[in-house]
Design a protein around this motif. Sequence first.
Motif, PDB file in Angstrom:
ATOM      1  N   SER A   5       0.828  -1.215   0.000  1.00 31.08           N
ATOM      2  CA  SER A   5       0.000   0.000   0.000  1.00 31.08           C
ATOM      3  C   SER A   5       0.858   1.258   0.000  1.00 31.08           C
ATOM      4  O   SER A   5       0.495   2.274  -0.609  1.00 31.08           O
ATOM      5  CB  SER A   5      -0.934   0.007   1.210  1.00 31.08           C
ATOM      6  OG  SER A   5      -1.952  -0.953   1.066  1.00 31.08           O
ATOM      7  N   SER A   6       2.007   1.192   0.663  1.00 33.55           N
ATOM      8  CA  SER A   6       2.897   2.357   0.688  1.00 33.55           C
ATOM      9  C   SER A   6       3.474   2.626  -0.703  1.00 33.55           C
ATOM     10  O   SER A   6       3.667   3.784  -1.084  1.00 33.55           O
ATOM     11  CB  SER A   6       4.015   2.149   1.710  1.00 33.55           C
ATOM     12  OG  SER A   6       3.487   2.090   3.020  1.00 33.55           O
ATOM     13  N   TYR A   7       3.771   1.561  -1.450  1.00 32.60           N
ATOM     14  CA  TYR A   7       4.192   1.749  -2.841  1.00 32.60           C
ATOM     15  C   TYR A   7       3.102   2.494  -3.616  1.00 32.60           C
ATOM     16  O   TYR A   7       3.370   3.453  -4.359  1.00 32.60           O
ATOM     17  CB  TYR A   7       4.447   0.406  -3.517  1.00 32.60           C
ATOM     18  CG  TYR A   7       5.660  -0.356  -3.067  1.00 32.60           C
ATOM     19  CD1 TYR A   7       6.693   0.244  -2.354  1.00 32.60           C
ATOM     20  CD2 TYR A   7       5.785  -1.716  -3.365  1.00 32.60           C
ATOM     21  CE1 TYR A   7       7.803  -0.478  -1.950  1.00 32.60           C
ATOM     22  CE2 TYR A   7       6.897  -2.449  -2.977  1.00 32.60           C
ATOM     23  CZ  TYR A   7       7.905  -1.829  -2.273  1.00 32.60           C
ATOM     24  OH  TYR A   7       9.008  -2.554  -1.885  1.00 32.60           O
ATOM     25  N   LEU A   8       1.856   2.040  -3.465  1.00 31.93           N
ATOM     26  CA  LEU A   8       0.762   2.652  -4.209  1.00 31.93           C
ATOM     27  C   LEU A   8       0.483   4.076  -3.744  1.00 31.93           C
ATOM     28  O   LEU A   8       0.117   4.942  -4.549  1.00 31.93           O
ATOM     29  CB  LEU A   8      -0.496   1.789  -4.098  1.00 31.93           C
ATOM     30  CG  LEU A   8      -0.412   0.433  -4.800  1.00 31.93           C
ATOM     31  CD1 LEU A   8      -1.666  -0.385  -4.543  1.00 31.93           C
ATOM     32  CD2 LEU A   8      -0.198   0.604  -6.307  1.00 31.93           C
ATOM     33  N   ALA A   9       0.674   4.337  -2.451  1.00 27.80           N
ATOM     34  CA  ALA A   9       0.491   5.702  -1.965  1.00 27.80           C
ATOM     35  C   ALA A   9       1.556   6.628  -2.539  1.00 27.80           C
ATOM     36  O   ALA A   9       1.272   7.786  -2.891  1.00 27.80           O
ATOM     37  CB  ALA A   9       0.535   5.727  -0.436  1.00 27.80           C
ATOM     38  N   GLU A  10       2.792   6.135  -2.639  1.00 27.85           N
ATOM     39  CA  GLU A  10       3.854   6.931  -3.257  1.00 27.85           C
ATOM     40  C   GLU A  10       3.500   7.258  -4.708  1.00 27.85           C
ATOM     41  O   GLU A  10       3.628   8.412  -5.159  1.00 27.85           O
ATOM     42  CB  GLU A  10       5.173   6.169  -3.208  1.00 27.85           C
ATOM     43  CG  GLU A  10       6.331   6.902  -3.906  1.00 27.85           C
ATOM     44  CD  GLU A  10       7.584   6.060  -4.038  1.00 27.85           C
ATOM     45  OE1 GLU A  10       8.534   6.532  -4.718  1.00 27.85           O
ATOM     46  OE2 GLU A  10       7.625   4.934  -3.492  1.00 27.85           O
ATOM     47  N   LEU A  11       3.057   6.246  -5.446  1.00 32.65           N
ATOM     48  CA  LEU A  11       2.699   6.458  -6.854  1.00 32.65           C
ATOM     49  C   LEU A  11       1.521   7.413  -6.979  1.00 32.65           C
ATOM     50  O   LEU A  11       1.546   8.345  -7.794  1.00 32.65           O
ATOM     51  CB  LEU A  11       2.371   5.118  -7.503  1.00 32.65           C
ATOM     52  CG  LEU A  11       1.925   5.166  -8.968  1.00 32.65           C
ATOM     53  CD1 LEU A  11       2.971   5.833  -9.845  1.00 32.65           C
ATOM     54  CD2 LEU A  11       1.607   3.762  -9.469  1.00 32.65           C
ATOM     55  N   ALA A  12       0.484   7.205  -6.169  1.00 33.95           N
ATOM     56  CA  ALA A  12      -0.684   8.086  -6.230  1.00 33.95           C
ATOM     57  C   ALA A  12      -0.299   9.520  -5.901  1.00 33.95           C
ATOM     58  O   ALA A  12      -0.755  10.467  -6.566  1.00 33.95           O
ATOM     59  CB  ALA A  12      -1.764   7.589  -5.265  1.00 33.95           C
ATOM     60  N   GLY A  13       0.558   9.707  -4.884  1.00 30.79           N
ATOM     61  CA  GLY A  13       0.987  11.058  -4.533  1.00 30.79           C
ATOM     62  C   GLY A  13       1.704  11.755  -5.670  1.00 30.79           C
ATOM     63  O   GLY A  13       1.577  12.972  -5.848  1.00 30.79           O
ATOM     64  N   SER A  14       2.447  10.993  -6.462  1.00 28.18           N
ATOM     65  CA  SER A  14       3.150  11.590  -7.600  1.00 28.18           C
ATOM     66  C   SER A  14       2.192  12.012  -8.703  1.00 28.18           C
ATOM     67  O   SER A  14       2.576  12.781  -9.596  1.00 28.18           O
ATOM     68  CB  SER A  14       4.179  10.599  -8.160  1.00 28.18           C
ATOM     69  OG  SER A  14       3.552   9.549  -8.888  1.00 28.18           O
ATOM     70  N   ARG A  15       0.958  11.515  -8.671  1.00 29.05           N
ATOM     71  CA  ARG A  15      -0.044  11.849  -9.693  1.00 29.05           C
ATOM     72  C   ARG A  15      -1.093  12.828  -9.170  1.00 29.05           C
ATOM     73  O   ARG A  15      -2.118  13.026  -9.829  1.00 29.05           O
ATOM     74  CB  ARG A  15      -0.740  10.564 -10.160  1.00 29.05           C
ATOM     75  CG  ARG A  15       0.196   9.501 -10.746  1.00 29.05           C
ATOM     76  CD  ARG A  15       0.842   9.976 -12.030  1.00 29.05           C
ATOM     77  NE  ARG A  15       1.768   8.991 -12.572  1.00 29.05           N
ATOM     78  CZ  ARG A  15       1.426   8.014 -13.398  1.00 29.05           C
ATOM     79  NH1 ARG A  15       0.161   7.873 -13.769  1.00 29.05           N
ATOM     80  NH2 ARG A  15       2.336   7.166 -13.858  1.00 29.05           N
ATOM     81  N   ALA A  16      -0.863  13.418  -8.015  1.00 26.40           N
ATOM     82  CA  ALA A  16      -1.843  14.340  -7.448  1.00 26.40           C
ATOM     83  C   ALA A  16      -2.025  15.556  -8.345  1.00 26.40           C
ATOM     84  O   ALA A  16      -1.039  16.128  -8.831  1.00 26.40           O
ATOM     85  CB  ALA A  16      -1.407  14.786  -6.058  1.00 26.40           C
TER      86      ALA A  16
END
Length: 309
Positions: free
Chosen positions: A240-251
Amino acid sequence: MTQASFLTPQVMSIVGEQTEPRHGKIDAHQIRKFAAAIDDPNPIFTDESAARAAGFAGIVAPPLFNASATRPVPFRSGLLADGQYDSAAPPGLTHLQTMLAGQHWDLVRPAIAGEDIVEVFTTKSITEKQGKTGNIVFVEKEATLTTPAGEVIERYGSTLILRAPPPPLPPYAAPEGEAAATASRPATEWTDDGFIKSPDMVTMFMFAAAIWGVHRIHWDTPYAQAEGLPLPILPGWGLSSYLAELAGSRAPAGQRLRRIDVRYRSSAFPGDALHCTAAPAAEGEGDLALGIVNQHGAQVATGSAAFSD
């Protein structure tokens, strides 16, 4: 033959109960360990001047870091034989194998290094269904993290699966050349649709240490094999932390990650190449659809992310 239910009055007695508050502090050094463990180089997590330049009062905690600051740290007598907390499973079910099926986070605001936080858990429900190898218990828990004054920082929940462990596996024999292939891959390799994370046993240790993940299926190969796994598995929290990092980069500009929901579909092991992706979600399903697929094409996790000002 129908198996007797696991849901005894003792098991069900904790539904609706709240735990005693857990206290912790958002610590800059621990933040750095967490960011290093997921290979997220965002400078706001490690450099106070960069964090202040971005408009924060100090070093910022990564989106899914906060609960690691309130993890209990009992002596060995307070842990089960498998390394789990003695409170991880409902009373009377600590002999079962425990795995995470999914997690979700509502991120009200970022936490800043130096803040004190308070966490309270509630067991929302315990249900059971018949599986192929016996009964499976599902435990839904929710937690709220606040400041000592009661300001909510985040809410998160988890679905825990409990079942009898499968038969043990023989010692793992890595395919020829696997170790060399894993060592040659970067920890994070960006792609057009996301990135590829390549955890190895070192990064597995780093993440387990960062969250005080003492459950032996995350670091003890013989024990993992005794639980029917070929190797230790990456904690779902790490996926989930991987996905949160990726999602944050697409904010979107001026917005931040506000909610992330993740379902775990299969296990991730050291040596895997985990292709994490983000794409526009279908209407009504959040802002981004998230996914993780391993090098064999198996779906490891799916999820969604939403943003707000």
